[in-house]
Write an enzyme that holds these catalytic residues in place. Structure first.
Site, short mmCIF file in Angstrom:
data_model
loop_
_atom_site.label_atom_id
_atom_site.label_comp_id
_atom_site.label_asym_id
_atom_site.label_seq_id
_atom_site.Cartn_x
_atom_site.Cartn_y
_atom_site.Cartn_z
N LYS A 32 30.86 -1.17 -14.69
CA LYS A 32 30.76 -1.91 -13.44
C LYS A 32 29.80 -3.08 -13.61
O LYS A 32 28.59 -2.91 -13.66
CB LYS A 32 30.26 -1.03 -12.29
CG LYS A 32 30.37 -1.74 -10.93
CD LYS A 32 29.39 -1.22 -9.92
CE LYS A 32 28.00 -1.74 -10.10
NZ LYS A 32 27.88 -3.22 -9.89
N GLU B 142 17.09 0.93 -18.00
CA GLU B 142 16.26 -0.26 -18.22
C GLU B 142 16.01 -0.83 -16.84
O GLU B 142 16.87 -1.47 -16.26
CB GLU B 142 16.98 -1.25 -19.14
CG GLU B 142 16.06 -2.30 -19.74
CD GLU B 142 16.01 -3.55 -18.91
OE1 GLU B 142 15.01 -3.72 -18.16
OE2 GLU B 142 16.92 -4.37 -19.00
#
Length: 496
Positions: free
Chosen positions: A192, A268
């Site tokens: 996505k 992250e």
């Protein structure tokens, strides 16, 4: 399936590049409309004009994508490492051959100057080249038990179908940094991209198709409602790994969902990087390093230097030099020749930056340069340097994501380290000094996953990228990057 928006405000070359990008849902090697038929607009932040429309996926599309990834996983996982590596190498060559075209698409959808966009294409391509070489280096081990009765055979296997979710600020590189190791390891993918900048990611799909990636290995669903796509993937029981780059808030929610199926997780997340300049630093080098660490991508980077601590004897001079450097930059449409600073990605980002600057000034900061929005269309903000910023300013505790450099004076090394570590985040940090002992001492004391010592750039495909504390889990890139997509299998074999 391509967009039919005319986009009159951009160059003919950019318009032609955008027209080549497929803009549907990509599942099992086929482009299609979203199940709902919905589409959403992609806006050029320099002109506020619609430049394309993209299929707006939902739960039905998400389920088809994850089912495909699950069905294809077994066969893809048995593919020869060399074959996987060659696909990535061909994709690298194709990205480099199309560098100019892809840069036009990127600049049009997210605003960064064309030269910087070309740099990102090269950076993104390097992840494919790096992991094409790592694919054939997936190792194992053979040892003997302490009592000598059994052989211990350890092999590495793909973790399985992976959910990859990327942000808008580096729309091509964030995709290759995740897709590269997944392909190299033999994992299938549901992907996505960010709704603000989907075109670069969709263009990447066409590159991988041409490079020979089999149908069903990569499946892409763009959407304006992330939870409608990502939540079905996370709850499917098919996905075995999530790799996410984005805010800490969203990362925490994804970790909670991953726990329900004990999924491997790489996160992250946010950053609020300190940059420390000691009085013995080479000031010219420190200014250039701060410029690089602050102004890359208009400051819209998780590694951006958001808190610049300068030792008091040189703080005023440093702020003056940095302001001269930033104040001379040419602000404009990234597609225009000579532009050095493009727009922010959207109006909401622009409002946030202005609010943080206003708060800092209200609390005593001085505007050395910038501090305002240029009088023109688009989401532009002038490169800004603030001096004498109070530690009470919201700017020091909030990831600004814009071209704003706050300078905070300090007196002692201990004070600088304390202020630098006074944050929940720990992604990157920078320091400038000509004292070797101090350089190592402070680098080791900083609570971050990456340190730039006398440099403002830490990102490189050959290095492990990632942070600690609220900045995330795991590493991307480097020799360890592929480890995130592999499991260990141990076989006990009697010695007879």
């Amino acid at each position: 399936m391509t967009s039919n928006v005319s986009a009159p405000g951009i160059s003919e070359r950019a318009r032609e590049a955008i027209a080549k990008v497929s803009t549907g849902i990509f599942i099992d090697g086929q482009w299609a409309d979203a199940a709902s038929g919905a589409r959403f607009n992609v806006v050029n932040p320099a002109t506020e004009e619609v430049i394309a429309t993209v299929a707006d996926g939902g739960p039905e599309d998400a389920l088809r994508a994850i089912e495909t990834a699950g069905r294809v996983q077994s066969e893809w996982g048995r593919t020869a490492p060399r074959e996987r590596g060659e696909i990535l190498r061909r994709a690298y060559d194709l990205l480099m051959a199309r560098q100019d075209e892809l840069a036009l698409v990127m600049t049009a959808e997210m605003g960064k100057p064309l030269a910087e966009a070309k740099g990102e294409v090269a950076y993104a391509a390097e992840f494919f080249r790096w992991f094409s070489e790592e694919a054939v280096r997936i190792g194992g081990d053979v040892t003997t038990t302490g009592d000598g009765k059994n052989r211990i055979l350890v092999s590495r296997e793909p973790v399985g179908p992976c959910v990859l979710v990327t942000p808008w600020n580096f729309p091509l590189a964030m995709g290759t940094r995740k897709i590269g190791p997944a392909i190299a390891a033999g994992c299938t993918i549901v992907f996505k991209p960010a709704a603000l900048t989907p075109l670069s990611s969709l263009a990447l799909a066409d590159v991988l198709i041409e490079a020979g990636l089999p149908a069903g290995v990569l499946n892409i669903v763009c959407t304006t409602k992330a939870s409608s796509v990502v939540s079905p993937w996370m709850s499917s029981g098919v996905a075995r790994k999530i790799s996410f780059t984005g805010s800490t808030e969203v990362g925490v929610r994804l970790l909670e969902q991953a726990a329900q199926h004990v999924m491997r997780s790489s996160m992250e997340l946010g950053g609020n990087a300190p940059l420390i300049v000691f009085e013995d630093a080479d000031l010219d080098r420190a200014v250039e390093g701060a410029f690089a660490a602050k102004m890359r991508n208009m400051g819209e980077a998780c590694t951006a230097a958001n808190r610049i601590f300068v030792q008091r004897p040189v703080a005023e001079e440093f702020a003056r030099r940095l302001a001269a450097r930033l104040g001379a930059l040419r602000v404009g449409d990234g597609l225009e020749p000579g532009t050095e600073v493009g727009p922010l990605v959207e109006e909401k980002a622009l409002r946030k930056v202005q609010e943080l600057v206003d708060d800092a000034v209200d609390k005593g900061a001085k505007v050395v340069c910038g501090g305002n929005r240029p009088d023109r269309a688009g989401y532009f903000y002038s490169p800004t340097v603030l001096s004498d910023v109070s530690v009470q300013a919201d700017l020091l505790t909030t990831e600004v994501f814009g071209p704003v450099a706050p300078v905070i004076p300090f007196d002692t090394e201990e004070e600088a380290v304390r202020m630098a570590n006074d944050t929940p985040w720990g992604l990157a940090g920078y320091l400038f000094t000509q004292d070797v002992d101090r350089g190592f001492r402070v680098s080791e004391a900083l609570e971050v996953g990456m340190v730039g010592l006398n440099t403002g750039i830490v990102s490189n495909p050959a290095a492990p990228f990632g942070g600690i504390k609220a900045s995330g889990l795991g590493r991307e890139g480097g020799r360890v990057g592929i480890e995130e997509f592999l499991e260990y299998k141990y076989m006990a074999v009697p010695r007879v």
